[in-house]
Write a protein that holds these residues in place. Structure first.
Motif, mmCIF file in Angstrom:
data_model
loop_
_atom_site.group_PDB
_atom_site.id
_atom_site.type_symbol
_atom_site.label_atom_id
_atom_site.label_comp_id
_atom_site.label_asym_id
_atom_site.label_seq_id
_atom_site.Cartn_x
_atom_site.Cartn_y
_atom_site.Cartn_z
ATOM 1 N N LEU A 79 43.128 -17.761 9.493
ATOM 2 C CA LEU A 79 44.359 -18.467 9.124
ATOM 3 C C LEU A 79 45.097 -18.964 10.369
ATOM 4 C CD1 LEU A 79 45.845 -16.320 6.205
ATOM 5 C CD2 LEU A 79 45.254 -18.750 6.120
ATOM 6 N N ALA A 80 45.152 -18.098 11.395
ATOM 7 C CA ALA A 80 45.802 -18.496 12.642
ATOM 8 C C ALA A 80 45.070 -19.668 13.286
ATOM 9 C CB ALA A 80 45.852 -17.305 13.599
ATOM 10 N N LEU A 121 43.309 -21.900 11.699
ATOM 11 C CA LEU A 121 43.532 -23.076 10.864
ATOM 12 C C LEU A 121 44.888 -23.722 11.164
ATOM 13 C CD1 LEU A 121 42.454 -24.787 8.484
ATOM 14 C CD2 LEU A 121 43.643 -23.208 6.950
ATOM 15 N N VAL A 122 45.913 -22.886 11.377
ATOM 16 C CA VAL A 122 47.251 -23.404 11.670
ATOM 17 C C VAL A 122 47.298 -24.065 13.040
ATOM 18 C CG1 VAL A 122 49.656 -22.741 12.100
ATOM 19 C CG2 VAL A 122 48.423 -21.796 10.137
ATOM 20 N N SER A 123 46.587 -23.464 13.995
ATOM 21 C CA SER A 123 46.673 -23.974 15.371
ATOM 22 C C SER A 123 45.809 -25.207 15.603
ATOM 23 C CB SER A 123 46.264 -22.868 16.354
ATOM 24 O OG SER A 123 44.911 -22.484 16.134
ATOM 25 N N SER A 153 44.506 -28.833 14.674
ATOM 26 C CA SER A 153 45.025 -29.997 13.945
ATOM 27 C C SER A 153 43.925 -30.891 13.378
ATOM 28 C CB SER A 153 45.929 -30.830 14.870
ATOM 29 O OG SER A 153 45.191 -31.251 16.012
ATOM 30 N N THR A 155 39.725 -27.686 8.422
ATOM 31 C CA THR A 155 40.266 -27.158 7.165
ATOM 32 C C THR A 155 39.145 -26.955 6.160
ATOM 33 O OG1 THR A 155 42.373 -28.285 7.536
ATOM 34 C CG2 THR A 155 41.874 -27.577 5.283
#
Length: 202
Positions: A22-23, A25-27, A29, A34
């Motif tokens: 998850l981390a 995926l957030v970091s 771009s 995804t």
């Protein structure tokens, strides 16, 4: 107990993988990540969620082994079809000798479908002789009048693997079972209670 430690470590491991992905995926771009990461995030969360349900079983295994010793049983009958003497849900069964009457066999069942795939592949009617031979001899700790723990032997003779709790779910006339009919003594019943079993009646 080693199994409890492994269960906790496995849960924490899958949870760490889930949050790590998850981390990432957030970091990141880049949209392509995804599509790549979401299936792994969902799978790791699912595995962590499933692992939670193994905790009660692991603790029950620990209690069983504190009360009952292991024994090696060869040629125990087993099946995947519904056992005629068993009430409620069952996902496969073994029959083990009654400690009070060795000629009498009592069925104990897998009470749920979690983590029984390995056993089912060897218990299936169409299983190859090689697969069935892997459970021709099993380790058993418990009392089939109450509860038990089944495990598969290792080739090197070390501690068994694939441990699973089996429940006693046989019915009796009037919907209640009499443990006295199975030769259970007050001491036997007390041992069952130390594992957490509450017999219907002595």
């Amino acid at each position: 107990m080693k199994y409890v430690t492994i269960s906790v470590a496995t849960f924490l491991g899958w949870l760490a993988i889930c949050f790590g992905l998850l981390a990432a995926l957030v970091s990141l771009s880049f949209p392509g990540f995804t599509v790549l990461l979401v299936p792994f995030i969902i799978y790791s969360f699912y595995r962590a969620f499933i692992q939670v349900f193994s905790f009660p079983s692991a603790l029950r295994m620990r209690r069983i082994l504190r009360v009952y010793p292991w024994s090696v049983v060869g040629g125990a009958p087993f099946g995947l079809t519904k056992h005629p003497e068993v009430l409620g849900r069952q996902y496969g069964w073994f029959e083990f000798p009654n400690p009070a009457r060795s000629e009498e066999r009592l069925p104990v069942v897998f009470p749920n479908h979690l983590q029984v795939g390995w056993w089912h592949r060897r218990m299936a009617p169409r299983a190859t002789p090689e697969l069935k031979a892997q459970i021709d001899t099993v380790w058993f700790a418990g009392d089939p009048r109450f509860i038990g723990l089944v495990a598969a032997p290792r080739a090197d003779g070390a501690m068994p693997r694939r441990m699973h709790v089996l429940h006693q779910q046989m019915g009796a006339e009037g919907g209640r079972r009499s443990l006295a009919d199975w030769g259970a003594t007050a001491e036997d019943i007390e041992r069952g209670r130390r594992v957490g079993i509450r017999p219907a009646r002595p």
